[in-house]
Design a protein around this motif. Structure first.
Motif, PDB file in Angstrom:
ATOM      1  N   UNK A 120       0.821  -1.215   0.000  1.00 30.26           N
ATOM      2  CA  UNK A 120       0.000   0.000   0.000  1.00 30.26           C
ATOM      3  C   UNK A 120       0.850   1.257   0.000  1.00 30.26           C
ATOM      4  N   UNK A 121       1.981   1.238   0.710  1.00 33.58           N
ATOM      5  CA  UNK A 121       2.852   2.414   0.752  1.00 33.58           C
ATOM      6  C   UNK A 121       3.431   2.721  -0.624  1.00 33.58           C
ATOM      7  N   UNK A 122       3.847   1.688  -1.352  1.00 29.76           N
ATOM      8  CA  UNK A 122       4.382   1.886  -2.705  1.00 29.76           C
ATOM      9  C   UNK A 122       3.283   2.369  -3.651  1.00 29.76           C
ATOM     10  N   UNK A 123       2.087   1.811  -3.503  1.00 27.82           N
ATOM     11  CA  UNK A 123       0.969   2.246  -4.347  1.00 27.82           C
ATOM     12  C   UNK A 123       0.616   3.701  -4.074  1.00 27.82           C
ATOM     13  N   UNK A 124       0.654   4.106  -2.814  1.00 30.22           N
ATOM     14  CA  UNK A 124       0.385   5.505  -2.461  1.00 30.22           C
ATOM     15  C   UNK A 124       1.442   6.423  -3.077  1.00 30.22           C
ATOM     16  N   UNK A 125       2.708   6.022  -2.968  1.00 36.99           N
ATOM     17  CA  UNK A 125       3.797   6.829  -3.528  1.00 36.99           C
ATOM     18  C   UNK A 125       3.636   6.980  -5.034  1.00 36.99           C
ATOM     19  N   UNK A 126       3.099   5.948  -5.680  1.00 37.84           N
ATOM     20  CA  UNK A 126       2.883   5.973  -7.119  1.00 37.84           C
ATOM     21  C   UNK A 126       1.891   7.031  -7.581  1.00 37.84           C
ATOM     22  N   UNK A 127       1.057   7.494  -6.665  1.00 37.99           N
ATOM     23  CA  UNK A 127       0.099   8.563  -7.006  1.00 37.99           C
ATOM     24  C   UNK A 127       0.407   9.845  -6.233  1.00 37.99           C
ATOM     25  N   UNK A 128       1.640   9.930  -5.726  1.00 39.23           N
ATOM     26  CA  UNK A 128       2.088  11.144  -5.068  1.00 39.23           C
ATOM     27  C   UNK A 128       1.604  11.345  -3.643  1.00 39.23           C
ATOM     28  N   UNK A 129       1.202  10.272  -2.971  1.00 40.19           N
ATOM     29  CA  UNK A 129       0.726  10.369  -1.592  1.00 40.19           C
ATOM     30  C   UNK A 129       1.689   9.659  -0.651  1.00 40.19           C
ATOM     31  N   UNK A 130       1.755  10.138   0.584  1.00 37.63           N
ATOM     32  CA  UNK A 130       2.603   9.521   1.597  1.00 37.63           C
ATOM     33  C   UNK A 130       1.792   8.556   2.450  1.00 37.63           C
ATOM     34  N   UNK A 131       2.389   7.427   2.756  1.00 39.18           N
ATOM     35  CA  UNK A 131       1.795   6.454   3.663  1.00 39.18           C
ATOM     36  C   UNK A 131       2.949   5.719   4.345  1.00 39.18           C
ATOM     37  N   UNK A 132       2.863   5.642   5.674  1.00 36.17           N
ATOM     38  CA  UNK A 132       3.877   4.870   6.396  1.00 36.17           C
ATOM     39  C   UNK A 132       3.883   3.451   5.829  1.00 36.17           C
ATOM     40  N   UNK A 133       4.979   2.709   6.010  1.00 36.20           N
ATOM     41  CA  UNK A 133       5.022   1.340   5.491  1.00 36.20           C
ATOM     42  C   UNK A 133       3.780   0.544   5.894  1.00 36.20           C
ATOM     43  N   UNK A 134       3.103   0.004   4.895  1.00 41.87           N
ATOM     44  CA  UNK A 134       1.851  -0.725   5.096  1.00 41.87           C
ATOM     45  C   UNK A 134       1.773  -1.825   4.049  1.00 41.87           C
ATOM     46  N   UNK A 135       1.792  -3.079   4.498  1.00 43.04           N
ATOM     47  CA  UNK A 135       1.780  -4.224   3.585  1.00 43.04           C
ATOM     48  C   UNK A 135       0.681  -5.198   3.993  1.00 43.04           C
ATOM     49  N   UNK A 136       0.123  -5.879   2.996  1.00 49.14           N
ATOM     50  CA  UNK A 136      -0.819  -6.964   3.240  1.00 49.14           C
ATOM     51  C   UNK A 136      -0.287  -8.197   2.522  1.00 49.14           C
ATOM     52  N   UNK A 137      -0.058  -9.248   3.285  1.00 49.53           N
ATOM     53  CA  UNK A 137       0.389 -10.526   2.737  1.00 49.53           C
ATOM     54  C   UNK A 137      -0.838 -11.431   2.660  1.00 49.53           C
ATOM     55  N   UNK A 138      -1.101 -11.961   1.464  1.00 45.83           N
ATOM     56  CA  UNK A 138      -2.266 -12.818   1.237  1.00 45.83           C
ATOM     57  C   UNK A 138      -1.763 -14.250   1.074  1.00 45.83           C
TER      58      UNK A 138
END
Length: 165
Positions: free
Chosen positions: A71-89
Motif C-alpha cells: 500500500x505504501x508503494x501504491x500511495x507513492x505511485x500517485x504522489x501520496x505519503x503512507x507509512x510502510x503498510x503491507x498486506x500478505x495474502x
C-alpha cells in the motif's frame, strides 16, 4: 563455577526476562486496543523484516503465498505519503475450502490476510482477522468449528514465529 560467571549468567537471565516481559506486555497492549474482529500484535522488527520473516515461516510450513500488496508503494505511485503498510495474502485451500462449503460468503475473507504496518510511533504492528469472529460474521452456526480452532492456532503460531525476538 567462578563468581564472575555466576554474575554474568544472572545478568543474562535478568535481561532475557525483561526483554520477554516487554515483548509480551507490548503485545497485550496492542491486543487490548485492537478493532473488533482483529488480532493485533507488536513486532520488534521493521515492517520489511517482519514481512520477510513471515514469508519464510509460510514457506517453511508449506502454505501458499498468493500476493503481497504494498500500500505504501501504491500511495507513492500517485504522489501520496503512507507509512510502510503491507498486506500478505496466503492460505491453504484444504483448510479454507471446508469453511466456504459451510457458508460461501466466507470466500470474501479468504484467503487469509496479514496486515503489517508502521504505526504513528514508528513501531511495527501486525494484524489478522480473528477466525472465531469470522465464524460469527458468516453465521457458520457450528459448521467448521474445528477448522476455525485449527486456523486460530495456526495464525497465532505463524505470527509469533515472525515476531519472535
Amino acid at each position: 563455577m567462578h563468581k564472575s560467571n555466576v554474575l554474568g549468567l544472572g545478568l543474562m537471565a535478568l535481561l532475557t526476562g525483561l526483554t520477554a516481559a516487554y515483548f509480551f506486555r507490548a503485545r497485550a497492549v496492542a491486543q487490548a486496543t485492537a478493532p473488533t474482529g482483529l488480532v493485533v500484535k507488536s513486532s520488534p522488527h521493521s515492517v520489511d523484516e517482519t514481512e520477510t520473516r513471515f514469508k519464510k515461516v509460510l514457506e517453511a510450513k508449506g502454505l501458499n503465498l498468493f500476493a503481497t500488496v504494498e500500500h505504501d508503494a501504491n500511495a507513492a505511485g500517485v504522489g501520496l505519503d503512507l507509512r510502510p503498510t503491507r498486506v500478505v495474502i496466503f492460505g491453504n485451500p484444504k483448510i479454507g475450502t471446508p469453511l466456504m462449503q459451510c457458508q460461501q460468503t466466507m470466500a470474501i475473507d479468504l484467503p487469509q490476510k496479514l496486515l503489517i504496518w508502521e504505526d504513528e510511533g514508528g513501531e511495527t504492528q501486525l494484524a489478522y482477522n480473528d477466525p472465531q469472529y469470522l465464524g460469527g460474521r458468516h453465521r457458520l452456526n457450528g459448521c467448521g468449528v474445528e477448522s476455525l480452532k485449527t486456523i486460530s492456532g495456526a495464525l497465532n503460531n505463524l505470527t509469533n514465529a515472525a515476531i519472535a525476538p
